[in-house]
Design a protein around this motif. Structure first.
Motif, short mmCIF file in Angstrom:
data_model
loop_
_atom_site.label_atom_id
_atom_site.label_comp_id
_atom_site.label_asym_id
_atom_site.label_seq_id
_atom_site.Cartn_x
_atom_site.Cartn_y
_atom_site.Cartn_z
N GLN A 67 -25.42 -49.89 -14.10
CA GLN A 67 -25.94 -49.11 -15.23
C GLN A 67 -24.90 -48.10 -15.68
O GLN A 67 -24.52 -47.21 -14.92
CB GLN A 67 -27.23 -48.39 -14.83
N LEU A 89 -37.79 -48.63 -19.40
CA LEU A 89 -36.91 -49.77 -19.63
C LEU A 89 -37.73 -51.03 -19.88
O LEU A 89 -38.70 -51.29 -19.18
CB LEU A 89 -36.01 -50.01 -18.41
N ARG A 143 -35.23 -44.39 -29.03
CA ARG A 143 -34.34 -44.17 -27.90
C ARG A 143 -34.70 -42.89 -27.15
O ARG A 143 -34.50 -42.80 -25.94
CB ARG A 143 -32.90 -44.09 -28.38
N LEU A 187 -23.42 -46.46 -12.15
CA LEU A 187 -24.51 -46.43 -11.17
C LEU A 187 -24.86 -47.87 -10.82
O LEU A 187 -25.09 -48.69 -11.72
CB LEU A 187 -25.70 -45.71 -11.79
N TYR A 194 -27.15 -54.93 -9.95
CA TYR A 194 -27.09 -54.55 -11.35
C TYR A 194 -26.24 -53.29 -11.47
O TYR A 194 -26.18 -52.47 -10.55
CB TYR A 194 -28.49 -54.24 -11.91
N ASN A 241 -26.53 -43.99 -20.53
CA ASN A 241 -27.32 -44.23 -21.74
C ASN A 241 -27.44 -45.71 -22.08
O ASN A 241 -27.63 -46.06 -23.26
CB ASN A 241 -26.73 -43.46 -22.93
N ARG A 242 -27.33 -46.55 -21.08
CA ARG A 242 -27.50 -47.98 -21.31
C ARG A 242 -28.43 -48.56 -20.27
O ARG A 242 -28.63 -47.99 -19.20
CB ARG A 242 -26.13 -48.68 -21.27
N GLY A 243 -28.97 -49.71 -20.58
CA GLY A 243 -29.82 -50.39 -19.62
C GLY A 243 -29.01 -51.03 -18.51
O GLY A 243 -27.78 -51.00 -18.52
N LEU A 244 -29.70 -51.59 -17.55
CA LEU A 244 -29.04 -52.24 -16.44
C LEU A 244 -28.42 -53.57 -16.88
O LEU A 244 -28.99 -54.28 -17.71
CB LEU A 244 -30.03 -52.51 -15.30
N PHE A 294 -31.78 -56.24 -19.67
CA PHE A 294 -32.43 -54.96 -19.95
C PHE A 294 -32.05 -54.41 -21.33
O PHE A 294 -30.91 -54.56 -21.78
CB PHE A 294 -32.03 -53.92 -18.89
N GLY A 295 -33.00 -53.72 -21.92
CA GLY A 295 -32.72 -52.93 -23.11
C GLY A 295 -32.13 -51.58 -22.72
O GLY A 295 -32.03 -51.26 -21.54
N PRO A 296 -31.77 -50.76 -23.73
CA PRO A 296 -31.12 -49.47 -23.44
C PRO A 296 -32.09 -48.42 -22.93
O PRO A 296 -31.66 -47.40 -22.39
CB PRO A 296 -30.55 -49.07 -24.79
#
Lengths: 117, 116
Positions: free
Chosen positions: B38, A91, A9, B88, B36, B41-44, A108-110
């Protein structure tokens, strides 16, 4: 359904060192993407795979970046050697539809936050 | 060349009020448009998309977007904002490249802040 997994991460390295990121897409997803997201900007596509073949790598800095998806599942993105301007979030995303389908949403991943000192 | 513009870096709105996050695009051929979100600390996360048909598209969490071909816009809307909508937001267009592949182009993002 498990989501897109990424590791690590967070990563802090010094310039000129090497680093690798790993991505495991959602099971059965044929298309996999790697994006670079610099602070304050939108994600920029680096490379797009369909199964284990490269569909688009036109924005990948090939002198230092490389990526592979050997068995059409997991993927790794490598930077060697890293520069200060590579500091960003990387990403990984996947999509169930083939790359040629224009209206497919991505999962999407984190992300991996890379800091290059 | 394909492009997406999000003219506002930040949008502030009071909870319960309607919100709009603006997006304009430029693409050759048919536009495929996406929003999308966001969270930190996470993905879209995918919200909604326009492919064809009805200009008003409904998506997740009560969001909707209006496609306007003449103004080349795809603004994101919600009738009543929640504090939990603070995040976001990215607009994206998927267009055909000269090499024959489809590529996502993302905007720079708009930070939505919903005030209690």
């Amino acid at each position: 359904e498990a989501g897109v997994a990424q590791s690590p991460r967070y990563k802090i390295i010094e310039k000129r060192q090497s680093v690798a990121f790993w991505c495991n897409p959602i099971s059965g997803h044929a298309t996999l993407y790697w994006y670079q997201q610099i602070l304050g900007q939108g994600p920029k596509l680096l490379i797009q795979f369909q199964n284990n073949g490269v569909v688009d790598d036109s924005q990948l800095p090939k002198d230092r970046f490389s990526a592979e998806r050997l068995k059409g599942v997991d993927s790794t993105l490598k930077i060697q050697p890293a520069k200060l301007e590579d500091s960003a979030v990387y990403l990984c995303a996947s999509s169930p539809q083939p790359a040629g389908v224009p209206y497919n949403e991505q999962f999407f991943g984190p992300g991996t936050r890379l800091t290059v000192l | 060349a394909q492009s997406v513009a999000q003219p506002e870096d930040q949008v502030n709105v009071a909870e319960g009020n309607p919100l709009t996050v603006k997006c304009t695009y430029s693409v050759s051929g048919n536009p495929y448009l996406f929003w999308y979100v966001q969270y930190p600390n996470r993905g879209l996360q995918f919200l909604l998309k326009y492919i064809t048909g009805d200009n008003l598209v409904k998506g997740s969490y009560g969001f909707e977007a209006e496609f306007n071909k003449s103004q080349t816009s795809f603004h994101l809307k919600k009738p009543s904002a929640l504090v939990s909508d603070s995040a976001l937001y990215f607009c994206a267009v998927r267009g055909l490249t000269p090499s024959g592949t489809y590529k996502y182009i993302f905007g720079t993002g708009t930070r939505l802040k919903v005030l209690a």
